[in-house]
Design a protein around this motif. Structure first.
Motif, short mmCIF file in Angstrom:
data_model
loop_
_atom_site.label_atom_id
_atom_site.label_comp_id
_atom_site.label_asym_id
_atom_site.label_seq_id
_atom_site.Cartn_x
_atom_site.Cartn_y
_atom_site.Cartn_z
N ALA A 294 0.84 -1.20 0.00
CA ALA A 294 0.00 0.00 0.00
C ALA A 294 0.87 1.25 0.00
CB ALA A 294 -0.92 0.00 1.21
N SER A 295 0.42 2.29 -0.70
CA SER A 295 1.19 3.53 -0.76
C SER A 295 0.75 4.54 0.29
CB SER A 295 1.08 4.16 -2.16
OG SER A 295 -0.28 4.49 -2.45
N LEU A 296 -0.44 4.36 0.85
CA LEU A 296 -0.93 5.32 1.85
C LEU A 296 -1.66 4.55 2.95
CD1 LEU A 296 -1.44 8.24 2.75
CD2 LEU A 296 -3.50 8.24 1.34
N LEU A 297 -1.22 4.77 4.18
CA LEU A 297 -1.84 4.11 5.33
C LEU A 297 -1.73 5.01 6.55
CD1 LEU A 297 -3.10 1.65 6.73
CD2 LEU A 297 -0.80 0.70 7.01
N GLN A 298 -2.88 5.28 7.19
CA GLN A 298 -2.91 6.10 8.39
C GLN A 298 -3.85 5.47 9.40
OE1 GLN A 298 -2.89 10.50 7.77
NE2 GLN A 298 -3.36 10.00 5.64
N LEU A 299 -3.58 5.71 10.67
CA LEU A 299 -4.41 5.23 11.76
C LEU A 299 -5.11 6.38 12.46
CD1 LEU A 299 -2.35 2.50 13.68
CD2 LEU A 299 -4.34 2.15 12.23
N ASP A 300 -6.35 6.16 12.86
CA ASP A 300 -7.08 7.09 13.71
C ASP A 300 -7.09 6.51 15.12
OD1 ASP A 300 -9.01 8.53 15.14
OD2 ASP A 300 -10.24 8.89 13.38
N SER A 301 -6.40 7.18 16.04
CA SER A 301 -6.29 6.68 17.42
C SER A 301 -7.17 7.46 18.39
CB SER A 301 -4.83 6.74 17.88
OG SER A 301 -4.00 5.98 17.03
N THR A 302 -8.23 8.06 17.87
CA THR A 302 -9.13 8.86 18.70
C THR A 302 -9.68 8.04 19.86
OG1 THR A 302 -9.75 10.23 16.81
CG2 THR A 302 -11.23 10.26 18.72
N LYS A 303 -10.03 6.80 19.60
CA LYS A 303 -10.61 5.95 20.63
C LYS A 303 -9.64 5.77 21.80
CE LYS A 303 -12.32 1.19 21.24
NZ LYS A 303 -12.56 -0.10 20.56
N ALA A 304 -8.38 5.45 21.51
CA ALA A 304 -7.39 5.26 22.57
C ALA A 304 -7.12 6.56 23.32
CB ALA A 304 -6.10 4.70 22.00
N ARG A 305 -7.08 7.67 22.59
CA ARG A 305 -6.80 8.96 23.23
C ARG A 305 -7.96 9.39 24.13
NH1 ARG A 305 -2.83 12.12 19.75
NH2 ARG A 305 -2.05 10.58 18.28
N THR A 306 -9.17 9.07 23.71
CA THR A 306 -10.34 9.51 24.46
C THR A 306 -10.68 8.60 25.63
OG1 THR A 306 -11.24 10.50 22.43
CG2 THR A 306 -12.78 10.13 24.25
N LEU A 307 -10.71 7.30 25.38
CA LEU A 307 -11.18 6.36 26.40
C LEU A 307 -10.05 5.80 27.27
CD1 LEU A 307 -13.83 4.40 24.29
CD2 LEU A 307 -14.15 6.40 25.74
N LEU A 308 -8.87 5.62 26.70
CA LEU A 308 -7.74 5.13 27.48
C LEU A 308 -6.87 6.27 28.02
CD1 LEU A 308 -6.39 2.05 25.45
CD2 LEU A 308 -7.07 2.03 27.85
N GLN A 309 -7.10 7.49 27.49
CA GLN A 309 -6.24 8.63 27.79
C GLN A 309 -4.78 8.33 27.43
OE1 GLN A 309 -8.81 8.08 30.60
NE2 GLN A 309 -9.84 9.24 29.00
#
Length: 358
Positions: A294-309
């Motif tokens: 794959a040439s483009l791959l990104q992760l959204d870590s909003t869940k970990a930042r919000t719920l796990l802090q």
């Protein structure tokens, strides 16, 4: 260390894949946290290897996770409170060459570990590590979230999606009742850090080429990945393990642990930034045909930042600087400065008032 609320101090922890790059760093951190760590893995497959350099002196079992009887025997003998499952065939290009081993290790091997845990009453929590590549990559400009479709073009990526399905099945079929084992999966980005000598990875390739005074061969200079230091992802795994040991069933799910937006960079940008810590680098783009990646791959870590802090501690530039410093120290003195870098990372987390460190 008193980080993670002291959740691991005195705990019996089974770590699969402890001889690998990420596994060896996690073994070090768990030992520093006061855990009684036992490893299960094949011998290191690189020379040199981070695991051998650390000399942790912990109990270990040389077992192939494709051998269920051997895995079950170790889990029953160790009687761990928590299992961190990192053992895997972790290389995309190797998966093209040997897909059957990749599938057997990553899918059937995961099932073997979970099945052994199912029959061991001491196991209260499991963190199974997969990868950011487990998603069906659409080359989107935005990051993938935990509820996006799983998939994978190459055997490695697809097998890690399969491991996620195995974990979800075990969670629903066997670990869903009250007071049962809590099982979570963790998906992290492209990790960097000292002690990695794996084949077909950017920084290990750079280390080898630099030692020979050669130019680094680059396959896809514009391929964009979520780069992060190995300790960033491990802090997420440990925080997740803490919550499971605290018997919080809401955390028995899938979780992304990726860098902030500045960490999503093309390979060429990472090479350019490395020159600030490493000095002059020479690299060239190969003209040979390459298997699909794959040439483009990104992760959204909003869940970990919000719920796990959970929050990253070192940005990309600092992660690259620490990585260069590790290899420089090893090259000059033959020493692994991993303990010092771990201590520096924890101090940096405390300075930023990040929850798991204070």
């Amino acid at each position: 260390m008193t980080a993670f609320g002291g959740a691991f101090k005195g705990r019996r922890v089974l770590l699969t894949g402890h001889t690998g790059f990420k596994g060896s760093w996690l073994a070090l951190w768990l030992q520093e946290l006061g855990a009684e760590v036992v490893g299960l893995a094949l011998p290191p497959d690189t020379q040199p290897g981070h695991w051998n350099l650390l000399k942790l002196g912990m109990e270990e079992h040389q077992v192939d996770i494709r051998d269920y009887a051997a895995v079950q025997k170790v889990v029953a003998q160790v009687e761990p409170a928590i299992v961190f499952h990192l053992a895997a065939q972790a290389l995309v290009r190797r998966s093209y060459v040997d897909p059957l081993t990749t599938w057997a290790t990553n899918v059937q091997g995961t099932a073997h570990v979970l099945e052994a845990c199912r029959h061991t009453a001491s196991v209260r929590a499991i963190v199974a590590v997969t990868t950011d590549k487990c998603y069906e990559n659409q080359e989107w400009l935005w990051g993938y979230r935990e509820n996006d479709r799983l998939g994978g073009h190459d055997p490695y990526s697809a097998s890690k999606a399969g491991a996620e399905l195995v974990a979800a099945s075990y969670r629903k079929s066997y670990f869903g009742s009250e007071n049962s084992t809590l099982l979570a999966t963790a998906r992290a980005g492209n990790v960097i850090g000292g002690g990695d000598w794996s084949e077909d990875r950017l920084i290990p390739d750079l280390v080898r080429a630099s030692a020979r005074g050669e130019s680094v061969e680059i396959r896809s200079p514009q391929a964009t990945r979520p780069w992060q230091h190995v300790l960033e992802s491990l802090s997420g795994y440990l925080l997740l393990g803490q919550r499971l040991l605290e018997r919080q069933p809401g955390f028995a799910e899938a979780w992304n642990f990726g860098p902030d937006e500045s960490g999503n960079q093309p390979v060429s940008a990472v090479l350019s930034r490395l020159t600030q810590s490493w000095g002059e680098l020479r690299w060239h783009v190969t003209g040979a045909p390459q298997p699909h990646e794959a040439s483009l791959l990104q992760l959204d870590s909003t869940k970990a930042r919000t719920l796990l802090q959970w929050l990253p501690v070192w940005g990309l530039d600092e992660g690259l600087r620490q990585t260069a410093n590790w290899y420089r120290a090893y090259g000059e003195k033959g020493e692994a400065i991993s303990r010092q870098q771990l201590a520096d990372y924890v101090l940096a987390a405390k300075a930023k008032n990040i929850g798991w460190a204070v």
